[in-house]
Design a protein around this motif. Structure first.
Motif, PDB file in Angstrom:
ATOM      1  N   ASP A 246      -7.483 -10.993  -2.390  1.00  0.00           N
ATOM      2  CA  ASP A 246      -6.341 -11.352  -3.431  1.00  0.00           C
ATOM      3  C   ASP A 246      -5.157 -11.104  -2.783  1.00  0.00           C
ATOM      4  O   ASP A 246      -4.826 -10.024  -2.483  1.00  0.00           O
ATOM      5  N   ARG A 247      -4.381 -12.131  -2.908  1.00  0.00           N
ATOM      6  CA  ARG A 247      -3.038 -12.126  -2.242  1.00  0.00           C
ATOM      7  C   ARG A 247      -2.340 -11.246  -3.177  1.00  0.00           C
ATOM      8  O   ARG A 247      -1.390  -9.996  -2.770  1.00  0.00           O
ATOM      9  N   GLY A 248      -2.281 -11.023  -4.384  1.00  0.00           N
ATOM     10  CA  GLY A 248      -1.505 -10.099  -5.339  1.00  0.00           C
ATOM     11  C   GLY A 248      -1.920  -8.471  -4.839  1.00  0.00           C
ATOM     12  O   GLY A 248      -1.273  -7.722  -4.768  1.00  0.00           O
ATOM     13  N   ASP A 249      -3.450  -8.316  -4.795  1.00  0.00           N
ATOM     14  CA  ASP A 249      -3.870  -7.005  -4.496  1.00  0.00           C
ATOM     15  C   ASP A 249      -3.233  -6.597  -3.068  1.00  0.00           C
ATOM     16  O   ASP A 249      -2.638  -5.570  -2.741  1.00  0.00           O
ATOM     17  N   ALA A 250      -3.038  -7.625  -2.080  1.00  0.00           N
ATOM     18  CA  ALA A 250      -2.652  -7.256  -0.696  1.00  0.00           C
ATOM     19  C   ALA A 250      -1.343  -6.747  -0.599  1.00  0.00           C
ATOM     20  O   ALA A 250      -0.844  -6.096  -0.123  1.00  0.00           O
ATOM     21  N   GLU A 251      -0.654  -7.700  -1.515  1.00  0.00           N
ATOM     22  CA  GLU A 251       0.855  -7.324  -1.592  1.00  0.00           C
ATOM     23  C   GLU A 251       1.161  -5.799  -2.372  1.00  0.00           C
ATOM     24  O   GLU A 251       2.050  -4.990  -1.832  1.00  0.00           O
ATOM     25  N   SER A 252       0.229  -5.686  -3.169  1.00  0.00           N
ATOM     26  CA  SER A 252       0.522  -4.380  -4.133  1.00  0.00           C
ATOM     27  C   SER A 252       0.083  -3.357  -3.034  1.00  0.00           C
ATOM     28  O   SER A 252       0.831  -2.130  -2.971  1.00  0.00           O
ATOM     29  N   ILE A 253      -0.972  -3.284  -2.411  1.00  0.00           N
ATOM     30  CA  ILE A 253      -1.317  -2.195  -1.308  1.00  0.00           C
ATOM     31  C   ILE A 253      -0.279  -1.959  -0.488  1.00  0.00           C
ATOM     32  O   ILE A 253       0.175  -0.828  -0.212  1.00  0.00           O
ATOM     33  N   LEU A 254       0.228  -3.240   0.161  1.00  0.00           N
ATOM     34  CA  LEU A 254       1.410  -2.950   1.174  1.00  0.00           C
ATOM     35  C   LEU A 254       2.675  -2.053   0.434  1.00  0.00           C
ATOM     36  O   LEU A 254       3.236  -1.243   1.141  1.00  0.00           O
ATOM     37  N   GLU A 255       3.129  -2.582  -0.654  1.00  0.00           N
ATOM     38  CA  GLU A 255       4.271  -2.032  -1.460  1.00  0.00           C
ATOM     39  C   GLU A 255       3.991  -0.660  -1.675  1.00  0.00           C
ATOM     40  O   GLU A 255       4.599   0.220  -1.341  1.00  0.00           O
ATOM     41  N   ARG A 256       2.749  -0.128  -2.166  1.00  0.00           N
ATOM     42  CA  ARG A 256       2.390   1.225  -2.573  1.00  0.00           C
ATOM     43  C   ARG A 256       2.558   1.966  -1.286  1.00  0.00           C
ATOM     44  O   ARG A 256       2.845   3.197  -1.267  1.00  0.00           O
ATOM     45  N   CYS A 257       1.621   1.744  -0.382  1.00  0.00           N
ATOM     46  CA  CYS A 257       1.517   2.432   0.891  1.00  0.00           C
ATOM     47  C   CYS A 257       3.165   2.475   1.774  1.00  0.00           C
ATOM     48  O   CYS A 257       3.265   3.816   2.210  1.00  0.00           O
ATOM     49  N   SER A 258       3.638   1.494   1.575  1.00  0.00           N
ATOM     50  CA  SER A 258       5.090   1.612   2.195  1.00  0.00           C
ATOM     51  C   SER A 258       5.959   2.542   1.454  1.00  0.00           C
ATOM     52  O   SER A 258       7.112   3.046   1.815  1.00  0.00           O
ATOM     53  N   ARG A 259       5.661   2.657   0.186  1.00  0.00           N
ATOM     54  CA  ARG A 259       6.491   3.955  -0.764  1.00  0.00           C
ATOM     55  C   ARG A 259       6.178   5.073  -0.145  1.00  0.00           C
ATOM     56  O   ARG A 259       7.235   6.000  -0.019  1.00  0.00           O
ATOM     57  N   LEU A 260       4.970   5.317   0.389  1.00  0.00           N
ATOM     58  CA  LEU A 260       4.450   6.872   0.878  1.00  0.00           C
ATOM     59  C   LEU A 260       5.090   6.803   2.213  1.00  0.00           C
ATOM     60  O   LEU A 260       5.358   7.988   2.683  1.00  0.00           O
ATOM     61  N   GLU A 261       4.895   5.808   3.030  1.00  0.00           N
ATOM     62  CA  GLU A 261       5.245   5.996   4.426  1.00  0.00           C
ATOM     63  C   GLU A 261       6.131   4.721   4.913  1.00  0.00           C
ATOM     64  O   GLU A 261       5.428   3.714   5.130  1.00  0.00           O
ATOM     65  N   PRO A 262       7.453   4.654   4.474  1.00  0.00           N
ATOM     66  CA  PRO A 262       8.019   3.583   4.678  1.00  0.00           C
ATOM     67  C   PRO A 262       8.001   2.768   6.079  1.00  0.00           C
ATOM     68  O   PRO A 262       8.295   1.716   6.160  1.00  0.00           O
ATOM     69  N   SER A 263       7.747   3.542   7.102  1.00  0.00           N
ATOM     70  CA  SER A 263       7.764   2.881   8.556  1.00  0.00           C
ATOM     71  C   SER A 263       6.521   1.775   8.387  1.00  0.00           C
ATOM     72  O   SER A 263       6.448   0.826   9.319  1.00  0.00           O
ATOM     73  N   LEU A 264       5.662   1.688   7.342  1.00  0.00           N
ATOM     74  CA  LEU A 264       4.621   0.731   7.446  1.00  0.00           C
ATOM     75  C   LEU A 264       5.263  -0.807   7.050  1.00  0.00           C
ATOM     76  O   LEU A 264       4.594  -1.706   7.504  1.00  0.00           O
ATOM     77  N   ARG A 265       6.282  -0.844   6.700  1.00  0.00           N
ATOM     78  CA  ARG A 265       7.006  -2.040   6.417  1.00  0.00           C
ATOM     79  C   ARG A 265       6.836  -3.032   7.927  1.00  0.00           C
ATOM     80  O   ARG A 265       7.286  -4.146   7.988  1.00  0.00           O
ATOM     81  N   LYS A 266       7.126  -2.187   9.027  1.00  0.00           N
ATOM     82  CA  LYS A 266       7.075  -2.578  10.319  1.00  0.00           C
ATOM     83  C   LYS A 266       5.819  -2.820  10.982  1.00  0.00           C
ATOM     84  O   LYS A 266       5.557  -3.383  12.020  1.00  0.00           O
ATOM     85  N   ALA A 267       4.817  -2.613  10.358  1.00  0.00           N
ATOM     86  CA  ALA A 267       3.589  -2.541  10.861  1.00  0.00           C
ATOM     87  C   ALA A 267       2.982  -4.228  10.630  1.00  0.00           C
ATOM     88  O   ALA A 267       3.007  -4.768   9.845  1.00  0.00           O
ATOM     89  N   LYS A 268       2.204  -4.412  11.942  1.00  0.00           N
ATOM     90  CA  LYS A 268       1.478  -5.772  11.686  1.00  0.00           C
ATOM     91  C   LYS A 268       0.252  -5.796  11.171  1.00  0.00           C
ATOM     92  O   LYS A 268      -0.618  -5.010  11.492  1.00  0.00           O
TER      93      LYS A 268
END
Length: 337
Positions: A246-268
């Motif tokens: 689910d695309r919405g779930d994928a975006e939500s997961i990335l957003e939530r995890c990046s709030r905890l660990e901002p460096s994940l915004r650079k992860a592939k």
């Protein structure tokens, strides 16, 4: 002389753990594991596989402590042995975060992980949304390596593996003892209306700079660095059978995890995965006798671990061995000859 024929249904982490424990405990038995899906196509393969637990509401806590301790002892021993790389079991350190202070500061499993402690106020400053945290080191088990390793161990102990779908226990009536580790499949296999899907979606990302896990105690947001990638999760969607991403779930997961660990915004992002956990109010680990083809056949059930299959698999497998032993003692002598 014909040995007692035992069949284990299910090739996830619970099924293979149980099959290994039975085949090693009863070398005179013929043990066959039957399943329609094997690694890398099981729910276990997508599990984060980190050792911690939640409580089942109606099971004595002492029994749950035994399951956790036995599993922890088993996995920590592998993590600290030469088998660690092949089995995919490593030590992992990190923290579990709470938005509100929990009633129970120290969970029942705290004494079985390494270095359990409460986080300091200074440490919590890094996570401003959270009021409380626990830090510890525990085992992390990557089932894409661990399941093939268990399968080899099972075959070395004389176990047989058969790939086919079992639609009914009647199809297994030629065995002397059935062990049901079919997880969510128990809904149809044994008509258990209490077992239900809990949909989980994860991402695997490339972020080799991350070394410590972070888990929101609600179980929906987590970052688990592993051997080859970092798992980001997740979802806990009760009663949801969807297996597509689910695309919405994928975006939500990335957003939530990046709030905890901002460096994940650079992860592939390397891959995405969806699996259905076998949810149940209480894990089912018990025996019964069923009538199959005019025979009374003992059945041992071991399923309904929810999101804690890896955590409790070995402990519940050893518990199941005790039930199998009781059944073997009661099987008529002619079945053993």
């Amino acid at each position: 002389m014909k040995s007692v024929r035992v069949v284990v249904v299910g090739a996830g982490v619970v099924g293979f753990s149980t099959a290994v424990c039975i085949s090693e405990a009863f070398p005179s038995c013929s043990v066959t594991l039957v399943a329609d899906s094997f690694s890398p196509h099981t729910t276990s393969d997508g599990a984060a596989g980190i050792m911690y637990a939640a409580e089942f509401p109606d099971i004595p806590l002492e029994r749950q402590r035994c399951w956790f301790k036995d599993s922890s002892d088993h996995l920590l021993a592998i993590a600290q042995s030469q088998h660690s790389p092949d089995a995919g079991v490593i030590l992992s350190s990190g923290c579990q975060l709470f938005k509100e202070v929990p009633a129970n500061l120290k969970p029942f499993w705290s004494e079985f992980v390494i270095g359990f402690r409460l986080m300091t106020d200074e440490e919590l400053k890094r996570f401003p949304e959270y009021k409380f945290g626990r830090a510890f080191t525990t085992a992390k088990c990557e089932c894409s390596s661990y399941l093939p390793w268990l399968e080899k161990r099972f075959k070395k102990a004389g176990g047989l593996v058969e790939k086919r779908k079992v639609n009914s226990l009647q199809e297994l009536s030629h065995f002397d003892l059935i062990v049901n580790c079919s997880g969510l499949g128990s809904k149809t296999l044994v008509g258990d209306t209490q077992v239900h899907p809990v949909r989980g979606q994860i991402l695997k990302v490339e972020a080799p700079w991350l070394k410590h896990f972070i888990r929101d105690a609600d179980g929906k947001t987590y970052i688990f660095p592993g051997i080859h990638s970092v798992i980001l999760g997740g979802t806990r969607q009760e009663g949801d059978w969807r297996l597509q991403v689910d695309r919405g779930d994928a975006e939500s997961i990335l957003e939530r995890c990046s709030r905890l660990e901002p460096s994940l915004r650079k992860a592939k992002v390397l891959s995405e995965w969806v699996g259905l956990r076998p949810g149940r109010r209480n894990l089912r680990l018990e025996r019964e006798v069923v009538r199959l083809q005019d025979r009374r056949v003992p059945v041992v059930h071991n399923y309904g671990h929810g999101g804690f299959g890896v955590t409790l698999a070995w402990g519940t497998a050893l518990d199941a061995v005790g039930l199998v032993r009781q059944c073997l003692n009661e099987i008529p002598l002619q079945a053993k000859l």
